[in-house]
Motif scaffolding. Structure first.
Motif, mmCIF file in Angstrom:
data_model
loop_
_atom_site.group_PDB
_atom_site.id
_atom_site.type_symbol
_atom_site.label_atom_id
_atom_site.label_comp_id
_atom_site.label_asym_id
_atom_site.label_seq_id
_atom_site.Cartn_x
_atom_site.Cartn_y
_atom_site.Cartn_z
ATOM 1 N N ARG A 196 19.380 41.385 -29.369
ATOM 2 C CA ARG A 196 18.577 41.646 -30.576
ATOM 3 C C ARG A 196 18.145 43.113 -30.540
ATOM 4 O O ARG A 196 17.477 43.545 -29.612
ATOM 5 C CB ARG A 196 17.353 40.743 -30.608
ATOM 6 C CG ARG A 196 16.466 40.946 -31.840
ATOM 7 C CD ARG A 196 15.236 40.054 -31.837
ATOM 8 N NE ARG A 196 15.485 38.705 -31.398
ATOM 9 C CZ ARG A 196 15.995 37.720 -32.148
ATOM 10 N NH1 ARG A 196 16.291 37.963 -33.407
ATOM 11 N NH2 ARG A 196 16.196 36.510 -31.660
ATOM 12 N N PHE A 197 18.555 43.883 -31.547
ATOM 13 C CA PHE A 197 18.200 45.295 -31.656
ATOM 14 C C PHE A 197 17.221 45.490 -32.803
ATOM 15 O O PHE A 197 17.385 44.897 -33.872
ATOM 16 C CB PHE A 197 19.445 46.150 -31.952
ATOM 17 C CG PHE A 197 20.213 46.540 -30.735
ATOM 18 C CD1 PHE A 197 19.915 47.705 -30.048
ATOM 19 C CD2 PHE A 197 21.229 45.729 -30.263
ATOM 20 C CE1 PHE A 197 20.622 48.062 -28.919
ATOM 21 C CE2 PHE A 197 21.945 46.075 -29.136
ATOM 22 C CZ PHE A 197 21.647 47.246 -28.461
ATOM 23 N N THR A 198 16.238 46.338 -32.579
ATOM 24 C CA THR A 198 15.361 46.810 -33.635
ATOM 25 C C THR A 198 15.495 48.325 -33.657
ATOM 26 O O THR A 198 15.239 48.995 -32.650
ATOM 27 C CB THR A 198 13.900 46.399 -33.399
ATOM 28 O OG1 THR A 198 13.823 44.978 -33.330
ATOM 29 C CG2 THR A 198 13.003 46.912 -34.513
ATOM 30 N N CYS A 199 15.927 48.849 -34.788
ATOM 31 C CA CYS A 199 16.113 50.298 -34.964
ATOM 32 C C CYS A 199 15.427 50.707 -36.251
ATOM 33 O O CYS A 199 15.721 50.155 -37.317
ATOM 34 C CB CYS A 199 17.595 50.650 -35.041
ATOM 35 S SG CYS A 199 18.530 50.198 -33.576
ATOM 36 N N ALA A 200 14.504 51.660 -36.128
ATOM 37 C CA ALA A 200 13.783 52.172 -37.291
ATOM 38 C C ALA A 200 13.183 51.037 -38.112
ATOM 39 O O ALA A 200 13.217 51.049 -39.333
ATOM 40 C CB ALA A 200 14.694 53.047 -38.138
ATOM 41 N N GLY A 201 12.653 50.010 -37.425
ATOM 42 C CA GLY A 201 11.968 48.908 -38.088
ATOM 43 C C GLY A 201 12.852 47.775 -38.570
ATOM 44 O O GLY A 201 12.346 46.770 -39.060
#
Length: 147
Positions: free
Chosen positions: A68-73
């Motif tokens: 699971r990635f979170t990038c820039a929200g």
């Protein structure tokens, strides 16, 4: 220093670093390349860094499992075969999904990633981390934590 071609087979790799529960195996360091660094990272379900940023580009290729990635929200579950490109100074985080996973990380020219991974492995023992100390070590190595 002249850089040379090389082949590293799994049996010839150095032992993985323990970076806050993530196993990080260095494949290409600054000693071998002036342009990029390459690691293999693996972890159990739920393991991953807090939201952070740094001044180098970073790409991840999910080799197995889910991450699971979170990038820039924006958050997305990435399955094996997915590439995630993160520009320098972008706040991002990831955590390994059900059953854990493995991914290849490639960082750009200004990368201090391997030095940072080595410092965390050396200064933060396995187990529940001393959060303040971990943030200090990360900061000293070019990583800003965003809690």
């Amino acid at each position: 220093m002249d850089k040379k071609s090389f082949v590293t087979k799994p049996a010839g790799r150095k032992a993985a670093l323990d970076v806050l529960g993530i196993k990080v195996t260095v494949l290409v360091s600054g000693a071998e390349s002036s342009d990029h660094r390459v690691t293999v990272q693996s972890g159990d379900e739920g393991v991953g860094p807090p939201p952070h940023s740094h001044d180098w580009d970073e790409s991840f290729y999910v080799a197995s499992g889910q991450v699971r990635f979170t990038c820039a929200g924006e958050t997305t579950m990435c399955l094996a075969g997915t590439l995630v490109q993160i520009p320098a100074n972008t706040v991002h985080a990831f955590s390994f999904g059900p059953g854990g996973g493995e991914m290849v990380e490639i960082t750009g020219q200004r990368s201090n990633a391997i030095e940072m991974f080595s410092a965390v492995d050396r200064e933060i023992p396995p187990g529940p981390p001393d959060v303040a100390k971990a943030i200090k070590v990360l900061s000293e190595n070019g990583v800003k934590v965003h809690l």
